[in-house]
Design a protein around this motif. Sequence first.
Motif, mmCIF file in Angstrom:
data_model
loop_
_atom_site.group_PDB
_atom_site.id
_atom_site.type_symbol
_atom_site.label_atom_id
_atom_site.label_comp_id
_atom_site.label_asym_id
_atom_site.label_seq_id
_atom_site.Cartn_x
_atom_site.Cartn_y
_atom_site.Cartn_z
ATOM 1 N N SER A 1 0.845 -1.198 0.000
ATOM 2 C CA SER A 1 0.000 0.000 0.000
ATOM 3 C C SER A 1 0.877 1.244 0.000
ATOM 4 N N ALA A 2 0.268 2.343 -0.451
ATOM 5 C CA ALA A 2 0.998 3.605 -0.498
ATOM 6 C C ALA A 2 0.020 4.761 -0.380
ATOM 7 N N ALA A 3 0.543 5.875 0.070
ATOM 8 C CA ALA A 3 -0.227 7.116 0.129
ATOM 9 C C ALA A 3 0.543 8.177 -0.651
ATOM 10 N N VAL A 4 -0.164 8.839 -1.557
ATOM 11 C CA VAL A 4 0.430 9.922 -2.342
ATOM 12 C C VAL A 4 -0.279 11.209 -1.949
ATOM 13 N N VAL A 5 0.486 12.147 -1.423
ATOM 14 C CA VAL A 5 -0.038 13.456 -1.063
ATOM 15 C C VAL A 5 0.381 14.405 -2.181
ATOM 16 N N TYR A 6 -0.581 15.172 -2.699
ATOM 17 C CA TYR A 6 -0.273 16.027 -3.847
ATOM 18 C C TYR A 6 -1.164 17.254 -3.876
ATOM 19 N N THR A 7 -0.782 18.202 -4.720
ATOM 20 C CA THR A 7 -1.607 19.372 -4.975
ATOM 21 C C THR A 7 -1.833 19.477 -6.478
ATOM 22 N N THR A 8 -2.979 20.019 -6.830
ATOM 23 C CA THR A 8 -3.253 20.285 -8.236
ATOM 24 C C THR A 8 -3.771 21.707 -8.378
ATOM 25 N N ASP A 9 -3.512 22.256 -9.541
ATOM 26 C CA ASP A 9 -4.136 23.502 -9.958
ATOM 27 C C ASP A 9 -5.053 23.112 -11.105
#
Length: 124
Positions: free
Chosen positions: A75-83
């Motif tokens: 398992s993995a968690a990806v933290v990100y931001t988008t515009d």
Amino acid sequence: MTSTNASAQQIAENFTRAWMGGDVDGALGFLAEDVVCDAPAGRIEGRAAYRGFLEGFLPRLTGSAITKVLGDGTSAAVVYTTDTTFARDFRAMDYLTVAGGRITRVVTVFDRLPAVQAMRREEG
């Protein structure tokens, strides 16, 4: 696309970089055929439905950045931001489960308020 020996963390990062780069086919290559995604807008079942989701979202994407990828073998968690065309600095997190080298489950978490506020502004 994937290897059964690759860690979920690496698969998750590669998957995220693919969709962030607009590579729908590349992103879908990381998904199991029967992938299930639970997101604030509802459940998406199957790779074909996920394609529809990406193809609807990506034209609105104007920028993106991965903040952090955490994970292990399954398992993995990806933290990100988008515009997007409707909101900037839209923060989100995907929690992904991997089996047999493919993503089998995606749980997407984000605050819907910025999107709702942007839509209200557009409606006047």
